[in-house]
Design an enzyme around this catalytic site. Structure first.
Site, mmCIF file in Angstrom:
data_model
loop_
_atom_site.group_PDB
_atom_site.id
_atom_site.type_symbol
_atom_site.label_atom_id
_atom_site.label_comp_id
_atom_site.label_asym_id
_atom_site.label_seq_id
_atom_site.Cartn_x
_atom_site.Cartn_y
_atom_site.Cartn_z
ATOM 1 C CD GLU A 1 -1.852 3.376 16.145
ATOM 2 O OE1 GLU A 1 -2.205 2.695 17.130
ATOM 3 O OE2 GLU A 1 -1.652 4.582 16.190
ATOM 4 C CD GLU B 1 -2.576 -13.225 11.120
ATOM 5 O OE1 GLU B 1 -1.473 -12.674 11.286
ATOM 6 O OE2 GLU B 1 -2.912 -14.278 11.700
ATOM 7 C CE LYS C 1 1.892 -8.001 14.822
ATOM 8 N NZ LYS C 1 0.988 -7.513 13.766
ATOM 9 N N GLY D 1 -2.380 11.616 0.948
ATOM 10 C CA GLY D 1 -1.193 11.366 1.773
ATOM 11 C C GLY D 1 -1.389 10.109 2.599
ATOM 12 C CB ILE E 1 -7.696 13.345 0.348
ATOM 13 C CG1 ILE E 1 -8.496 14.235 -0.596
ATOM 14 C CG2 ILE E 1 -7.239 12.093 -0.374
ATOM 15 C CD1 ILE E 1 -7.688 14.789 -1.731
ATOM 16 C CB THR F 1 0.113 4.685 5.888
ATOM 17 O OG1 THR F 1 -0.162 5.061 7.240
ATOM 18 C CG2 THR F 1 1.235 3.663 5.883
ATOM 19 C CB ALA F 2 -1.384 4.477 0.847
ATOM 20 C CB ILE G 1 1.624 -1.331 6.419
ATOM 21 C CG1 ILE G 1 0.879 -0.169 7.106
ATOM 22 C CG2 ILE G 1 3.035 -0.903 6.039
ATOM 23 C CD1 ILE G 1 1.555 0.341 8.363
ATOM 24 C CG LEU H 1 -7.554 1.955 3.267
ATOM 25 C CD1 LEU H 1 -8.142 2.877 4.318
ATOM 26 C CD2 LEU H 1 -7.860 0.514 3.585
#
Length: 492
Positions: A50, A337, A79, A14, A43, A16-17, A341, A328
């Site tokens: 963030e 930078e 941002k 699960g 996992i 973010t990816a 994401i 990852l």
């Protein structure tokens, strides 16, 4: 090579990816697919960052995500760029903003006009001609007509995963809680056929997405794809992450603060601040790095510091057989930078554009890997730039970074800019104006400018530069303070 028709998509992991992939595939292609996501606490991604870059807006537009709802759910802030403090040299700072600086002409970018203005003593700092930089420095933010302000977000990554999970499940994604015990292979084709969970449940699939983080259970553990190590260019191999309570209004930019052995991040959300230290264990111990981080924290800690070890580099193939690595599991570039994401998003969108509905073919795999390799290598070079172009030589770490060999493509970019002031965007790459902002910010200045600039008299050039700066200053005066805009638009 061609497989059977793709009907079952299995997402391993699960975070973010995984949930970005599930949300996009289920929302945009889900009516024709059976989508299953397997995740457990065993996992997980390392989750050090963030902060995002503006391309996330495109992803959200594809998924028809309401911006205010997303920001409320993730306790997000806006941002406009990243403040690099002590990177060029000790006590020398600059802000890399997301906007376009100045105005170009058909033959030459704005940097050529600025370069002559600087030589004549009639130009201000390069960043003063960028709306986003001036807005960030004044800690303001407001939506402008026609997307007049280019921005990204600071978000709570855990909340973002939950937000996307809800969307994914509404569009048919099935979530299964469990630990993957075995990856089963088809002996004839060499493809992955199914996953066996610790409970004994077997999950079959036609296409597998590996979102298992650095463990890379499928792409590496089962398929032995191989890893290309980049630590000789990006020497930092450790990070410490910790959260603190907010003590001030959130700034509309990320802070990246250089230290003797690496750098520290501060990412302001509505309710807290994400903090961390990225460092090279060759030059400092975990205990020493933690002590420096804790000394520089502002606000009470609300989580215990977590040490994360990593290796920078990339998988030799990001799509291998019937498995696509996302996040990852495909490799790691440090969060300097905020590109993690973005690279996840790029892989997902690239897969959607090349989705093998009628079966996987090798030409798709090859093209996917070529494009992903270019994106990843270009991003790598942009990050290396921050370390290699520096006036710092006060510590062993910075002397190493300043003197280390760099990739040939990056060396060419730097030489071209220094000698001619020219920057060229290749193959629709991510960074454009950013190259100039960071090169100039780090202290690399052009030695010449395009002759078309000399068509302007000194007086005309001064009026041109002053007009751009005045328009920006007048616009910024009319914007709301960043925290006031958040309270009005998306307060959590």
């Amino acid at each position: 090579m061609k497989t059977n028709k793709i009907q079952k998509v299995v997402i391993a992991g699960g975070g973010t990816a995984g949930w970005m992939a599930a949300a996009a595939i289920s929302k945009l292609l889900g009516k024709n697919l059976d989508i299953t996501l397997v995740e457990s606490d065993d996992i997980a991604t390392i989750g050090v960052g963030e902060a995002t870059i503006p391309t996330l807006q495109y992803f959200h537009q594809l998924l028809n995500i309401n911006e205010a709802e997303f920001l409320k759910a993730t306790h997000g802030t806006f941002k406009l760029g990243i403040s690099f403090e002590g990177w060029r040299d000790v006590n020398e700072d600059y802000l890399h903003a997301f906007g376009v600086t100045g105005k170009d002409c058909w033959a030459a970018g704005f940097q050529h006009f600025w370069s002559k203005g600087r030589q004549k003593g009639i130009a201000s700092d390069f960043g003063d001609y960028c709306l986003e930089k001036v807005t960030a420095s004044n800690e303001k933010f407001t939506h402008l007509p026609n997307n007049g302000l280019n921005y990204a977000y600071h978000i709570d990554a855990t909340r973002y995963g939950k937000f996307l999970r809800k969307m994914s499940e509404e569009h048919g994604t099935k979530r299964i809680e469990g630990k993957i015990n075995q990856v089963n292979m088809d002996q004839e084709s060499g493809n992955i056929s199914s996953l066996t969970l610790e409970s004994g449940l077997v999950i079959e699939g036609d296409l597998f997405l590996d979102c298992t983080g650095q463990r890379a259970l499928l792409i590496e553990g089962a398929l032995h794809t191989g890893f290309e190590d980049w630590s000789h260019w990006l020497p930092c191999d450790s990070a410490i992450a910790v959260q603190t309570k907010s003590t001030e209004a959130p700034k509309p930019y990320t802070r990246s603060i250089a230290h003797d052995f690496g750098w520290q991040w501060r990412i302001p959300l509505q309710n807290r601040v994400g903090n961390g230290m990225v460092y090279c264990s060759k030059y400092v111990s975990d205990e020493q790095a933690l002590a420096v981080l804790e000394k520089n924290l502002v606000g009470e800690k609300i989580t215990e510091p977590r040490v994360i070890k990593y290796r920078t580099g990339t998988r030799r193939k990001h799509w291998n057989k019937n498995c696509v690595a996302v996040g990852l599991s495909s490799g790691f570039l440090e969060p300097l930078e905020s590109t993690s994401i973005h690279l996840i998003q790029q892989s997902i969108i690239r897969l959607l554009r090349m989705f093998p509905q009628d079966g996987i073919v090798q030409s798709d795999i090859d093209e996917f890997n070529l494009q992903t390799k270019f994106d990843t290598a270009t991003t790598r070079d942009f990050i290396i730039l921050h370390y290699s172009v520096t006036n710092r030589k006060d510590t062993e770490f910075w002397r190493h970074c300043r003197n280390m060999p760099i990739p040939d493509a990056l060396a060419h970019r730097l030489k071209l800019f220094k000698e001619t002031g020219r920057v060229f965007r290749k193959n629709n790459e991510l960074f454009d104006d950013s190259w100039m902002q960071v090169m100039i910010g780090q202290g690399l200045l052009p030695e010449s400018y395009h002759p078309i600039v000399d068509n302007m008299s000194d007086e005309e050039l001064k009026r041109f530069l002053d007009h751009i700066k005045a328009n920006i200053d007048n616009t910024v005066k009319q914007l709301l303070p960043h925290d006031a805009f958040i309270d009005r638009f998306c307060k959590a």
